[in-house]
Design a protein around this motif. Structure first.
Motif, PDB file in Angstrom:
ATOM      1  N   ARG A  80     -66.857  17.346 -39.685  1.00  0.00           N
ATOM      2  CA  ARG A  80     -66.634  15.538 -39.807  1.00  0.00           C
ATOM      3  C   ARG A  80     -67.576  15.172 -41.113  1.00  0.00           C
ATOM      4  O   ARG A  80     -67.166  14.183 -41.385  1.00  0.00           O
ATOM      5  N   ASP A  81     -68.453  16.111 -41.421  1.00  0.00           N
ATOM      6  CA  ASP A  81     -68.986  15.941 -42.804  1.00  0.00           C
ATOM      7  C   ASP A  81     -68.272  16.042 -43.797  1.00  0.00           C
ATOM      8  O   ASP A  81     -68.109  17.256 -44.293  1.00  0.00           O
ATOM      9  N   PRO A  82     -67.812  15.115 -44.636  1.00  0.00           N
ATOM     10  CA  PRO A  82     -66.693  15.381 -45.781  1.00  0.00           C
ATOM     11  C   PRO A  82     -67.501  16.311 -47.000  1.00  0.00           C
ATOM     12  O   PRO A  82     -66.944  16.758 -47.520  1.00  0.00           O
ATOM     13  N   GLN A  83     -68.844  15.853 -47.016  1.00  0.00           N
ATOM     14  CA  GLN A  83     -69.288  16.836 -48.187  1.00  0.00           C
ATOM     15  C   GLN A  83     -69.469  18.272 -47.850  1.00  0.00           C
ATOM     16  O   GLN A  83     -69.263  19.092 -48.800  1.00  0.00           O
ATOM     17  N   LYS A  84     -69.639  18.751 -46.626  1.00  0.00           N
ATOM     18  CA  LYS A  84     -69.540  19.831 -46.362  1.00  0.00           C
ATOM     19  C   LYS A  84     -68.222  20.557 -46.461  1.00  0.00           C
ATOM     20  O   LYS A  84     -68.313  21.486 -47.121  1.00  0.00           O
ATOM     21  N   SER A  85     -67.108  19.980 -46.368  1.00  0.00           N
ATOM     22  CA  SER A  85     -65.830  20.453 -46.495  1.00  0.00           C
ATOM     23  C   SER A  85     -65.580  20.482 -48.123  1.00  0.00           C
ATOM     24  O   SER A  85     -64.880  21.397 -48.649  1.00  0.00           O
ATOM     25  N   ARG A  86     -66.093  19.578 -48.929  1.00  0.00           N
ATOM     26  CA  ARG A  86     -65.971  19.636 -50.352  1.00  0.00           C
ATOM     27  C   ARG A  86     -66.688  20.636 -50.942  1.00  0.00           C
ATOM     28  O   ARG A  86     -66.100  21.437 -51.733  1.00  0.00           O
ATOM     29  N   ASN A  87     -67.938  21.142 -50.328  1.00  0.00           N
ATOM     30  CA  ASN A  87     -68.372  22.211 -50.800  1.00  0.00           C
ATOM     31  C   ASN A  87     -67.759  23.554 -50.350  1.00  0.00           C
ATOM     32  O   ASN A  87     -67.829  24.258 -51.347  1.00  0.00           O
ATOM     33  N   VAL A  88     -67.175  23.806 -49.523  1.00  0.00           N
ATOM     34  CA  VAL A  88     -66.470  24.875 -49.125  1.00  0.00           C
ATOM     35  C   VAL A  88     -65.183  24.850 -49.839  1.00  0.00           C
ATOM     36  O   VAL A  88     -64.945  25.988 -50.443  1.00  0.00           O
ATOM     37  N   VAL A  89     -64.476  23.992 -50.207  1.00  0.00           N
ATOM     38  CA  VAL A  89     -63.287  23.891 -51.115  1.00  0.00           C
ATOM     39  C   VAL A  89     -63.936  24.301 -52.460  1.00  0.00           C
ATOM     40  O   VAL A  89     -63.082  25.222 -53.060  1.00  0.00           O
ATOM     41  N   GLN A  90     -64.797  23.858 -53.110  1.00  0.00           N
ATOM     42  CA  GLN A  90     -65.292  24.161 -54.395  1.00  0.00           C
ATOM     43  C   GLN A  90     -65.839  25.585 -54.263  1.00  0.00           C
ATOM     44  O   GLN A  90     -65.401  26.413 -55.559  1.00  0.00           O
ATOM     45  N   ALA A  91     -66.229  26.168 -53.213  1.00  0.00           N
ATOM     46  CA  ALA A  91     -66.804  27.564 -53.380  1.00  0.00           C
ATOM     47  C   ALA A  91     -65.501  28.458 -53.091  1.00  0.00           C
ATOM     48  O   ALA A  91     -65.500  29.509 -53.931  1.00  0.00           O
ATOM     49  N   MET A  92     -64.333  28.105 -52.409  1.00  0.00           N
ATOM     50  CA  MET A  92     -63.220  28.853 -52.176  1.00  0.00           C
ATOM     51  C   MET A  92     -62.435  28.828 -53.660  1.00  0.00           C
ATOM     52  O   MET A  92     -61.722  29.903 -53.850  1.00  0.00           O
ATOM     53  N   LEU A  93     -62.407  27.768 -54.402  1.00  0.00           N
ATOM     54  CA  LEU A  93     -61.574  27.770 -55.584  1.00  0.00           C
ATOM     55  C   LEU A  93     -62.153  28.641 -56.544  1.00  0.00           C
ATOM     56  O   LEU A  93     -61.584  29.266 -57.682  1.00  0.00           O
ATOM     57  N   GLN A  94     -63.394  29.223 -56.330  1.00  0.00           N
ATOM     58  CA  GLN A  94     -63.897  30.249 -57.413  1.00  0.00           C
ATOM     59  C   GLN A  94     -63.784  31.797 -56.877  1.00  0.00           C
ATOM     60  O   GLN A  94     -64.094  32.523 -57.673  1.00  0.00           O
ATOM     61  N   MET A  95     -63.057  31.748 -55.788  1.00  0.00           N
ATOM     62  CA  MET A  95     -62.729  33.197 -55.141  1.00  0.00           C
ATOM     63  C   MET A  95     -61.332  33.424 -55.458  1.00  0.00           C
ATOM     64  O   MET A  95     -60.318  32.956 -55.497  1.00  0.00           O
ATOM     65  N   THR A  96     -61.301  34.896 -55.345  1.00  0.00           N
ATOM     66  CA  THR A  96     -60.041  35.596 -55.212  1.00  0.00           C
ATOM     67  C   THR A  96     -59.864  35.898 -53.609  1.00  0.00           C
ATOM     68  O   THR A  96     -59.504  35.173 -53.037  1.00  0.00           O
ATOM     69  N   LYS A  97     -60.503  37.251 -53.407  1.00  0.00           N
ATOM     70  CA  LYS A  97     -60.656  37.450 -51.938  1.00  0.00           C
ATOM     71  C   LYS A  97     -61.751  36.390 -51.240  1.00  0.00           C
ATOM     72  O   LYS A  97     -62.693  36.346 -51.797  1.00  0.00           O
ATOM     73  N   ILE A  98     -61.418  36.068 -50.174  1.00  0.00           N
ATOM     74  CA  ILE A  98     -62.305  34.905 -49.604  1.00  0.00           C
ATOM     75  C   ILE A  98     -63.468  35.740 -48.880  1.00  0.00           C
ATOM     76  O   ILE A  98     -63.429  36.660 -48.202  1.00  0.00           O
ATOM     77  N   ASP A  99     -64.655  35.268 -49.165  1.00  0.00           N
ATOM     78  CA  ASP A  99     -65.648  35.578 -48.762  1.00  0.00           C
ATOM     79  C   ASP A  99     -66.552  34.665 -47.662  1.00  0.00           C
ATOM     80  O   ASP A  99     -67.121  33.662 -48.382  1.00  0.00           O
ATOM     81  N   ILE A 100     -66.569  35.019 -46.676  1.00  0.00           N
ATOM     82  CA  ILE A 100     -66.982  34.282 -45.549  1.00  0.00           C
ATOM     83  C   ILE A 100     -68.775  33.945 -45.800  1.00  0.00           C
ATOM     84  O   ILE A 100     -69.041  32.653 -45.627  1.00  0.00           O
TER      85      ILE A 100
END
Length: 110
Positions: A80-100
């Motif tokens: 529900r916190d949009p900042q958390k979602s944005r942070n996750v998206v920004q981290a994901m965009l830096q990845m090839t294989k997803i790192d949990i």
């Protein structure tokens, strides 16, 4: 000219349309993974002889596209916190294989 197979109880039919039809990213297999170990194993096996892409995408040695995605990613993106979602998206965009673990660190930062 056709093959029928099952993956996780889901039946698929494949049709040999001939060499004029090539695989594209328009069709991909989406694989939900519960653990990093599962992500790692599928990522390495499926990308062997293929091509590793961004954000959990890869092509196998036949040119078939796959998305190897941990279920934790979807859970974090639905917070529900949009900042958390944005942070996750920004981290994901830096990845090839997803790192949990890296996704979790991004999710937990303020």
């Amino acid at each position: 000219m056709t093959a029928t197979f099952q993956l996780e109880g889901q039946e698929f039919v494949a049709l040999n349309g001939g060499p004029q039809f090539k695989f594209t990213e328009a069709i991909s297999f989406f694989v939900n993974c519960e653990t990093q170990k599962e992500v790692d194993e599928l990522w390495e096996k499926l990308s062997q002889g293929g091509e590793k892409g961004q954000c959990g995408w890869l092509k196998d040695k036949y040119g078939v596209s796959w998305q190897i995605i941990p279920t934790a990613l979807g859970q974090m993106l639905q917070d529900r916190d949009p900042q958390k979602s944005r942070n996750v998206v920004q981290a994901m965009l830096q990845m090839t294989k997803i790192d949990i673990e890296n996704l979790r660190r991004a999710y937990e930062q303020k």
